[in-house]
Design a protein around this motif. Sequence first.
Motif, PDB file in Angstrom:
ATOM      1  N   LEU A   1      12.242  -0.126   4.322  1.00 34.35           N
ATOM      2  CA  LEU A   1      12.373   0.848   5.152  1.00 34.35           C
ATOM      3  C   LEU A   1      11.299   0.255   6.605  1.00 34.35           C
ATOM      4  O   LEU A   1      11.035  -0.330   7.402  1.00 34.35           O
ATOM      5  CB  LEU A   1      11.849   2.358   5.068  1.00 34.35           C
ATOM      6  N   LEU A   2       9.801  -0.290   5.947  1.00 35.22           N
ATOM      7  CA  LEU A   2       9.118  -0.533   6.670  1.00 35.22           C
ATOM      8  C   LEU A   2       9.493  -1.951   7.238  1.00 35.22           C
ATOM      9  O   LEU A   2       8.934  -2.619   8.216  1.00 35.22           O
ATOM     10  CB  LEU A   2       7.694  -1.168   6.003  1.00 35.22           C
ATOM     11  N   LEU A   3      10.143  -3.212   6.410  1.00 34.76           N
ATOM     12  CA  LEU A   3      10.085  -4.446   7.146  1.00 34.76           C
ATOM     13  C   LEU A   3      11.828  -4.131   7.778  1.00 34.76           C
ATOM     14  O   LEU A   3      11.688  -4.800   8.773  1.00 34.76           O
ATOM     15  CB  LEU A   3      11.029  -4.777   5.581  1.00 34.76           C
ATOM     16  N   LEU A   4      12.477  -3.181   7.739  1.00 36.21           N
ATOM     17  CA  LEU A   4      13.414  -2.566   8.386  1.00 36.21           C
ATOM     18  C   LEU A   4      13.539  -2.370   9.548  1.00 36.21           C
ATOM     19  O   LEU A   4      13.966  -3.430  10.364  1.00 36.21           O
ATOM     20  CB  LEU A   4      14.203  -1.981   7.072  1.00 36.21           C
ATOM     21  N   GLY A   5      11.860  -1.851   9.324  1.00 31.85           N
ATOM     22  CA  GLY A   5      11.291  -1.025  10.814  1.00 31.85           C
ATOM     23  C   GLY A   5      10.829  -2.407  11.927  1.00 31.85           C
ATOM     24  O   GLY A   5      11.101  -3.036  13.230  1.00 31.85           O
ATOM     25  N   PHE A   6      10.596  -3.353  10.898  1.00 32.71           N
ATOM     26  CA  PHE A   6       9.623  -4.690  11.819  1.00 32.71           C
ATOM     27  C   PHE A   6      10.508  -5.496  12.466  1.00 32.71           C
ATOM     28  O   PHE A   6      10.502  -6.341  13.179  1.00 32.71           O
ATOM     29  CB  PHE A   6       8.698  -5.033  10.688  1.00 32.71           C
TER      30      PHE A   6
ATOM     31  N   ALA B   1       0.630  -1.117   0.101  1.00 27.31           N
ATOM     32  CA  ALA B   1      -0.348   0.050   0.111  1.00 27.31           C
ATOM     33  C   ALA B   1       0.990   1.272   0.179  1.00 27.31           C
ATOM     34  O   ALA B   1       0.426   2.591  -0.428  1.00 27.31           O
ATOM     35  CB  ALA B   1      -1.304   0.107   1.036  1.00 27.31           C
ATOM     36  N   ALA B   2       1.784   1.339   0.818  1.00 24.94           N
ATOM     37  CA  ALA B   2       2.683   2.766   1.264  1.00 24.94           C
ATOM     38  C   ALA B   2       3.515   2.834  -0.696  1.00 24.94           C
ATOM     39  O   ALA B   2       3.714   3.889  -1.275  1.00 24.94           O
ATOM     40  CB  ALA B   2       3.900   2.009   2.133  1.00 24.94           C
ATOM     41  N   ALA B   3       3.806   1.498  -1.213  1.00 23.09           N
ATOM     42  CA  ALA B   3       5.268   1.572  -2.190  1.00 23.09           C
ATOM     43  C   ALA B   3       3.602   2.141  -3.662  1.00 23.09           C
ATOM     44  O   ALA B   3       3.704   3.544  -4.219  1.00 23.09           O
ATOM     45  CB  ALA B   3       5.406   0.141  -2.898  1.00 23.09           C
ATOM     46  N   ALA B   4       2.492   1.476  -3.681  1.00 21.38           N
ATOM     47  CA  ALA B   4       0.833   2.369  -4.454  1.00 21.38           C
ATOM     48  C   ALA B   4       0.981   3.569  -3.785  1.00 21.38           C
ATOM     49  O   ALA B   4       0.866   5.061  -5.084  1.00 21.38           O
ATOM     50  CB  ALA B   4      -0.111   1.622  -4.292  1.00 21.38           C
ATOM     51  N   ALA B   5       1.216   4.153  -2.729  1.00 18.57           N
ATOM     52  CA  ALA B   5       0.741   5.284  -2.755  1.00 18.57           C
ATOM     53  C   ALA B   5       1.595   6.454  -3.106  1.00 18.57           C
ATOM     54  O   ALA B   5       1.687   7.651  -3.870  1.00 18.57           O
ATOM     55  CB  ALA B   5       0.501   5.983  -0.737  1.00 18.57           C
ATOM     56  N   ALA B   6       3.740   5.655  -2.665  1.00 19.84           N
ATOM     57  CA  ALA B   6       3.910   6.504  -3.913  1.00 19.84           C
ATOM     58  C   ALA B   6       4.029   7.041  -5.263  1.00 19.84           C
ATOM     59  O   ALA B   6       4.284   7.623  -5.767  1.00 19.84           O
ATOM     60  CB  ALA B   6       6.322   5.869  -3.108  1.00 19.84           C
TER      61      ALA B   6
ATOM     62  N   ALA C   1      10.984  -0.559  -3.687  1.00 21.60           N
ATOM     63  CA  ALA C   1      12.436  -0.411  -3.627  1.00 21.60           C
ATOM     64  C   ALA C   1      12.319   0.186  -1.632  1.00 21.60           C
ATOM     65  O   ALA C   1      12.753  -0.602  -0.423  1.00 21.60           O
ATOM     66  CB  ALA C   1      13.689  -0.313  -4.054  1.00 21.60           C
ATOM     67  N   TRP C   2      12.109   1.581  -2.113  1.00 25.68           N
ATOM     68  CA  TRP C   2      12.549   2.484  -1.039  1.00 25.68           C
ATOM     69  C   TRP C   2      11.002   2.169   0.299  1.00 25.68           C
ATOM     70  O   TRP C   2      11.367   1.591   1.147  1.00 25.68           O
ATOM     71  CB  TRP C   2      11.383   3.852  -1.628  1.00 25.68           C
ATOM     72  N   ALA C   3       9.928   1.978   0.084  1.00 17.81           N
ATOM     73  CA  ALA C   3       9.040   2.457   1.205  1.00 17.81           C
ATOM     74  C   ALA C   3       8.737   0.729   2.068  1.00 17.81           C
ATOM     75  O   ALA C   3       8.778   0.213   2.659  1.00 17.81           O
ATOM     76  CB  ALA C   3       7.129   2.573   0.765  1.00 17.81           C
TER      77      ALA C   3
ATOM     78  N   VAL D   1      15.738   9.619 -11.387  1.00 15.63           N
ATOM     79  CA  VAL D   1      14.676   9.592 -10.397  1.00 15.63           C
ATOM     80  C   VAL D   1      14.587   7.947  -9.774  1.00 15.63           C
ATOM     81  O   VAL D   1      13.995   8.139  -8.429  1.00 15.63           O
ATOM     82  CB  VAL D   1      13.816   9.318 -12.130  1.00 15.63           C
ATOM     83  N   LEU D   2      15.394   6.964 -10.277  1.00 18.82           N
ATOM     84  CA  LEU D   2      15.523   5.814  -9.290  1.00 18.82           C
ATOM     85  C   LEU D   2      16.189   6.952  -7.721  1.00 18.82           C
ATOM     86  O   LEU D   2      16.043   6.406  -6.730  1.00 18.82           O
ATOM     87  CB  LEU D   2      16.164   4.559 -10.012  1.00 18.82           C
ATOM     88  N   ILE D   3      17.520   7.181  -7.807  1.00 19.77           N
ATOM     89  CA  ILE D   3      18.440   6.949  -7.016  1.00 19.77           C
ATOM     90  C   ILE D   3      17.690   8.049  -6.279  1.00 19.77           C
ATOM     91  O   ILE D   3      17.690   8.198  -5.212  1.00 19.77           O
ATOM     92  CB  ILE D   3      19.385   8.147  -6.964  1.00 19.77           C
TER      93      ILE D   3
END
Length: 216
Positions: free
Chosen positions: A162-167, A68-73, A157-159, A120-122
């Motif tokens: 970071l979410l999984l890293l926190g989890f 969902a976060a990736a879709a929002a991004a 890749a981004w969202a 754009v990717l970076i």
Amino acid sequence: MAFAAPDLGHFATVGPVLVWVLVVTFVFLECAFVIGLFLPGDSMLLTAGIVLAGHAAGSTHVWTLSAAAAAAAIAGNQVGYVLGHRSGHHLVARRNGRYVNTRNLHKVNALLDRNGFWAVLIARWIPWVRTLCPLVAGAARMNHRTYTIASTLGALAWAPVLLLLGFYAGEFLERVPWLMPAVLGVLVVGLVVGTAVGVAQYRQELAKPAEDYEVE
């Protein structure tokens, strides 16, 4: 006398719905509008992952929220691109602005001009560039297909990362009884304060005199 950690365990029981709303909202705003420059989006993702680690169904939530976060991004990037495209080749900068100034807009413009797709990717991993990049790409009339592919890959890749890293960091913290609530308490307080300061800075930035920046 042993030190007693403050009881902040209630942070770990925050409803998943609230976490979802905050994460999706922060991510979308950060990728779509200038106000996103002043929001602690990376911190929000990490904190959300840690919060979800305290839930019985946390694993399911963190993976679905990652999508969902990736879709929002991705959606936010498209909104930012359209806003930039509609502005023509002119973007509004702020005289003596902290972020929305001609110097930073020129940096992003030059980055896109030199590297295009890879820029754009970076840009996804550089907070202030992440927000300005879609606007500049749209104003510069960057090929929409190329932009969409790059921004989508970056969002995927981004969202989630970071979410999984926190989890998974949260799962580690849970092994130490006092460490999880202490770290989570600091993160939540920092997030609230960071958001309040960011909104105040946004208002100050927009109150500064406007000036045109022409995208090449």
